[in-house]
Design a protein around this motif. Structure first.
Motif, PDB file in Angstrom:
ATOM      1  N   PHE A 171      39.577  35.793  38.575  1.00 45.20           N
ATOM      2  CA  PHE A 171      40.072  36.651  39.648  1.00 45.20           C
ATOM      3  C   PHE A 171      41.560  36.911  39.464  1.00 45.20           C
ATOM      4  CE2 PHE A 171      36.394  34.376  41.130  1.00 45.20           C
ATOM      5  CZ  PHE A 171      35.679  35.294  41.881  1.00 45.20           C
ATOM      6  N   ASP A 172      42.029  38.048  39.992  1.00 46.58           N
ATOM      7  CA  ASP A 172      43.463  38.324  39.961  1.00 46.58           C
ATOM      8  C   ASP A 172      44.137  37.711  41.187  1.00 46.58           C
ATOM      9  OD1 ASP A 172      42.923  39.990  42.105  1.00 46.58           O
ATOM     10  OD2 ASP A 172      43.171  41.848  40.980  1.00 46.58           O
ATOM     11  N   ALA A 173      45.442  37.924  41.311  1.00 42.58           N
ATOM     12  CA  ALA A 173      46.207  37.310  42.398  1.00 42.58           C
ATOM     13  C   ALA A 173      45.766  37.820  43.765  1.00 42.58           C
ATOM     14  CB  ALA A 173      47.692  37.572  42.188  1.00 42.58           C
ATOM     15  N   GLU A 174      45.145  38.985  43.816  1.00 43.28           N
ATOM     16  CA  GLU A 174      44.691  39.562  45.080  1.00 43.28           C
ATOM     17  C   GLU A 174      43.246  39.190  45.401  1.00 43.28           C
ATOM     18  OE1 GLU A 174      45.392  43.725  44.851  1.00 43.28           O
ATOM     19  OE2 GLU A 174      47.546  43.512  44.486  1.00 43.28           O
ATOM     20  N   PRO A 275      36.467  27.102  25.392  1.00 40.22           N
ATOM     21  CA  PRO A 275      37.102  26.546  26.591  1.00 40.22           C
ATOM     22  C   PRO A 275      36.152  26.571  27.780  1.00 40.22           C
ATOM     23  CG  PRO A 275      37.877  28.778  26.199  1.00 40.22           C
ATOM     24  CD  PRO A 275      37.035  28.404  25.020  1.00 40.22           C
ATOM     25  N   THR A 276      36.365  25.658  28.728  1.00 45.57           N
ATOM     26  CA  THR A 276      35.578  25.656  29.952  1.00 45.57           C
ATOM     27  C   THR A 276      36.020  26.817  30.830  1.00 45.57           C
ATOM     28  OG1 THR A 276      37.115  24.234  31.156  1.00 45.57           O
ATOM     29  CG2 THR A 276      35.402  23.146  29.832  1.00 45.57           C
ATOM     30  N   LEU A 277      35.202  27.114  31.847  1.00 49.69           N
ATOM     31  CA  LEU A 277      35.542  28.196  32.760  1.00 49.69           C
ATOM     32  C   LEU A 277      36.857  27.899  33.479  1.00 49.69           C
ATOM     33  CD1 LEU A 277      34.877  30.844  34.147  1.00 49.69           C
ATOM     34  CD2 LEU A 277      33.399  29.589  35.734  1.00 49.69           C
ATOM     35  N   GLU A 278      37.079  26.656  33.859  1.00 56.85           N
ATOM     36  CA  GLU A 278      38.330  26.305  34.538  1.00 56.85           C
ATOM     37  C   GLU A 278      39.527  26.457  33.608  1.00 56.85           C
ATOM     38  OE1 GLU A 278      40.986  25.563  37.309  1.00 56.85           O
ATOM     39  OE2 GLU A 278      38.826  25.876  37.650  1.00 56.85           O
ATOM     40  N   GLU A 279      39.367  26.116  32.327  1.00 57.57           N
ATOM     41  CA  GLU A 279      40.453  26.311  31.360  1.00 57.57           C
ATOM     42  C   GLU A 279      40.783  27.794  31.196  1.00 57.57           C
ATOM     43  OE1 GLU A 279      39.825  22.447  28.392  1.00 57.57           O
ATOM     44  OE2 GLU A 279      38.709  24.303  28.042  1.00 57.57           O
ATOM     45  N   ILE A 280      39.753  28.634  31.190  1.00 54.14           N
ATOM     46  CA  ILE A 280      39.979  30.079  31.080  1.00 54.14           C
ATOM     47  C   ILE A 280      40.738  30.584  32.296  1.00 54.14           C
ATOM     48  CG2 ILE A 280      38.858  32.339  30.965  1.00 54.14           C
ATOM     49  CD1 ILE A 280      36.549  30.968  29.474  1.00 54.14           C
ATOM     50  N   ARG A 281      40.353  30.122  33.486  1.00 54.44           N
ATOM     51  CA  ARG A 281      41.046  30.548  34.692  1.00 54.44           C
ATOM     52  C   ARG A 281      42.510  30.110  34.695  1.00 54.44           C
ATOM     53  NH1 ARG A 281      36.078  28.952  38.832  1.00 54.44           N
ATOM     54  NH2 ARG A 281      34.896  30.901  38.592  1.00 54.44           N
ATOM     55  N   GLN A 282      42.765  28.899  34.220  1.00 52.92           N
ATOM     56  CA  GLN A 282      44.149  28.408  34.129  1.00 52.92           C
ATOM     57  C   GLN A 282      44.973  29.261  33.168  1.00 52.92           C
ATOM     58  OE1 GLN A 282      43.853  24.261  33.092  1.00 52.92           O
ATOM     59  NE2 GLN A 282      43.089  23.645  35.107  1.00 52.92           N
ATOM     60  N   ARG A 283      44.367  29.648  32.057  1.00 57.23           N
ATOM     61  CA  ARG A 283      45.064  30.487  31.085  1.00 57.23           C
ATOM     62  C   ARG A 283      45.415  31.846  31.671  1.00 57.23           C
ATOM     63  NH1 ARG A 283      41.498  29.397  25.548  1.00 57.23           N
ATOM     64  NH2 ARG A 283      41.900  27.152  25.418  1.00 57.23           N
ATOM     65  N   HIS A 284      44.494  32.415  32.460  1.00 61.79           N
ATOM     66  CA  HIS A 284      44.757  33.708  33.081  1.00 61.79           C
ATOM     67  C   HIS A 284      45.864  33.598  34.120  1.00 61.79           C
ATOM     68  CE1 HIS A 284      41.932  36.768  31.608  1.00 61.79           C
ATOM     69  NE2 HIS A 284      41.120  35.769  31.355  1.00 61.79           N
ATOM     70  N   ARG A 285      45.878  32.495  34.848  1.00 65.75           N
ATOM     71  CA  ARG A 285      46.934  32.317  35.853  1.00 65.75           C
ATOM     72  C   ARG A 285      48.295  32.145  35.174  1.00 65.75           C
ATOM     73  NH1 ARG A 285      42.774  29.322  38.713  1.00 65.75           N
ATOM     74  NH2 ARG A 285      43.426  27.374  37.723  1.00 65.75           N
ATOM     75  N   ALA A 286      48.293  31.501  34.003  1.00 72.28           N
ATOM     76  CA  ALA A 286      49.558  31.261  33.299  1.00 72.28           C
ATOM     77  C   ALA A 286      50.016  32.465  32.521  1.00 72.28           C
ATOM     78  CB  ALA A 286      49.400  30.067  32.370  1.00 72.28           C
ATOM     79  N   ASP A 287      49.105  33.365  32.209  1.00 65.79           N
ATOM     80  CA  ASP A 287      49.452  34.517  31.349  1.00 65.79           C
ATOM     81  C   ASP A 287      50.315  35.537  32.094  1.00 65.79           C
ATOM     82  OD1 ASP A 287      49.284  36.014  28.957  1.00 65.79           O
ATOM     83  OD2 ASP A 287      47.813  37.326  29.916  1.00 65.79           O
TER      84      ASP A 287
END
Length: 287
Positions: A171-174, A275-287
């Protein structure tokens, strides 16, 4: 001691690492050229079992995903240190380790890309096997991705009309879903790999605000291959409409895209990590 009376069936392995690199070893038996691991098939032994045994003996590597590639005839060629008549049966396979333990068959080893492998001093039969692989690279699976204005609305439509289920990945920030999927079948079984994925990947249209009335929804094909660099080199050589060179993605794939002659978008994917789904989400948040 009597000489050879019959041709000797021999198996050989093009072994690929998780990063898609090829294992080659330099052997004094092949005039100090680079070769692939392999050896004879014992009486009563299946060829794939012989391949696993020979690779383990010569390199210490465990292999899986064995696929037949080609056969070659070797008739008293002086490329080998002894006068022999072989029937070569070449396979491709994968391994999860890059730490090899050589026996007396070879003196050193390397992990290289296919492009770099062809620059090394190879024995002619290893070179032909690599060229054969390049000429018919394996495609593991093909998936379709729908690019849509709203993943949430798309999932709701498929659920209402077809009874399919949806999955939201990132998900995005919104709070809007950026990537997801919609499928026929049991979601948990598909996620656990117990059931084949039958459906579409979903990607949210990202070029500004979009709506269905603007006709911006489209689709592209995801084509999963063992070595995306091989496909890219072939596409460039044949002057295809390539977007860019292969790039690593946050979700573990290495990809490049191009258009076919009809304008359809083809995205080629080589999975280099999982990567796990949570790792992918963390990467998107950090990107």
């Amino acid at each position: 001691m009597p000489g050879q009376q019959y041709p000797e069936p021999t198996v050989g392995a093009l072994i690929f690492s998780p990063e898609g690199k090829l294992f080659l070893m330099k052997s004094h038996k092949w005039r100090h050229r680079y070769v692939v691991p392999g050896g004879h098939v014992e009486l009563g032994e299946r060829m794939e079992d012989a391949l696993r045994r020979e690779v383990k003996e010569e390199t210490g590597l465990g292999i899986y995903g064995i696929q037949f590639l080609c056969f070659q005839e070797f008739v008293y060629d002086d490329a080998f240190w002894k006068r022999k008549h072989f029937i070569f049966l070449d396979y491709t396979c994968r391994t999860d380790s890059t730490e090899a333990r050589l026996n007396s068959e070879a003196q050193e080893y390397v992990w290289v890309s296919l492009e770099d492998a062809l620059r090394l001093p190879l024995d002619p039969y290893t070179e032909r096997a690599i060229q054969e692989y390049l000429n018919r690279y394996p495609v593991r699976k093909v998936e379709m991705t729908l690019t849509v204005p709203s993943i949430e609305e798309t999932v709701a439509w498929y659920k209402r009309v077809l009874g399919w289920v949806g999955h939201y990945d990132v998900f995005d920030a919104e709070g809007r879903c950026l990537f997801g999927s919609v499928m026929c079948g049991d979601l948990e079984s598909v996620m656990q790999g117990k059931e084949t994925f039958r459906g579409f990947n979903l990607s949210r249209f990202s070029e500004g605000t979009a709506s269905y009335s603007q006709g911006c929804a489209n689709f592209s094909a995801l084509i999963f291959v063992d070595d995306v660099e091989v496909v890219y080199a072939r596409a460039v050589e044949n002057e295809a409409a390539v977007d860019c060179a292969p790039e690593d993605q946050l979700w573990g794939g290495r990809t490049f895209s191009m258009q076919d002659l009809n304008g359809f978008r083809l995205t080629f994917v080589q999975m280099v990590e999982s990567p796990t789904l949570e790792e992918i989400r963390q990467r998107h948040r950090a990107d």
